[in-house]
Scaffold this active site. Sequence first.
Site, PDB file in Angstrom:
ATOM      1  N   ASP A  79     -60.925  21.908  36.818  1.00 48.77           N
ATOM      2  CA  ASP A  79     -60.138  22.428  37.940  1.00 48.77           C
ATOM      3  C   ASP A  79     -60.998  22.851  39.132  1.00 48.77           C
ATOM      4  OD1 ASP A  79     -57.782  22.133  36.484  1.00 48.77           O
ATOM      5  OD2 ASP A  79     -57.840  24.187  35.707  1.00 48.77           O
ATOM      6  N   GLY A 143     -46.124  22.097  33.934  1.00 47.78           N
ATOM      7  CA  GLY A 143     -45.829  23.132  32.958  1.00 47.78           C
ATOM      8  C   GLY A 143     -46.938  23.289  31.945  1.00 47.78           C
TER       9      GLY A 143
END
Length: 299
Positions: A79, A143
């Site tokens: 990330d 999600g």
Amino acid sequence: MKLRLGTRKSLMATTQSQQVADRLTALTGRAVELVGITTLGDVSKAQLSQLGGTGVFVSELRTHLIEGDIDFAVHSLKDLPTAADPQITIAAIPLRDDPRDALVGAVKLADLAPGARVGTGSPRRIAQLRALRADLEYVPIRGNADTRIGKVAAGELDGVVLAAAGLTRLGRDGEIAQLFDTDEMLPAPGQGALAVECLTGRPDLVELLSVLDDARTRAAVTAERAVLAALEAGCSAPVGAYAADDGHTLNLTATVVAIDGARAVRKSASGPRTAAMDLGRELAAAMIAQGAGTLMGSH
């Protein structure tokens, strides 16, 4: 005084952050408390590729670090933006977990019926999956892992593709139908690894956290992320890279895949661990020379 560890609030994030906290306490005796922080990537309903991908799970944690609300932060390394922030140091990259992608469902990819629905929010995964099975329907989903796996249990999807490391950390690796070999599907640069960050201006903390660092993992992910940076690609781009370390040499393979899966540039190179950054840059340059840049914009 307890060290404050900033983490995203998802079960995955708090689980891996707690593992880091426990390891640090075991090695140094320092007590650690987790501080939950909500990021843009957690609250937005948009696909990561629409958010720009890079840094959406990271920037709030870094802001809290700079403002002194927390002492250090733990991120999933994939990330992290590839551009360095001089205020912040990656003090440790712990030993990497399984870097591969995993299919959760009842059967392997090859055994799914034509037209079966497979969920993933990653253009990189979709592109490589299409190269393996162009006859399946790939559904963009967001999600946490529980939400995604729940769509399979509910019959909405026939399978979902997630990082094997995350499933293992959550104790859900028993639900994996297939682990994709890196010959089939290259992971995101840095997948399966964690980054432990603190302020550059805290040399005491940089030194303390360095006990968590794994030199082989750091070299491998440095090479992988150098490819990503040289291609000027964000973490939502269809770029896969993986470096294996045999103890002496880094063996780096990277790919850029058109989102339809029909075209790809894939190359490999080897070099010493000490030259990880150069290895990644040189491999990216060779890929660009073969047209990788034209595939980057095809998603």
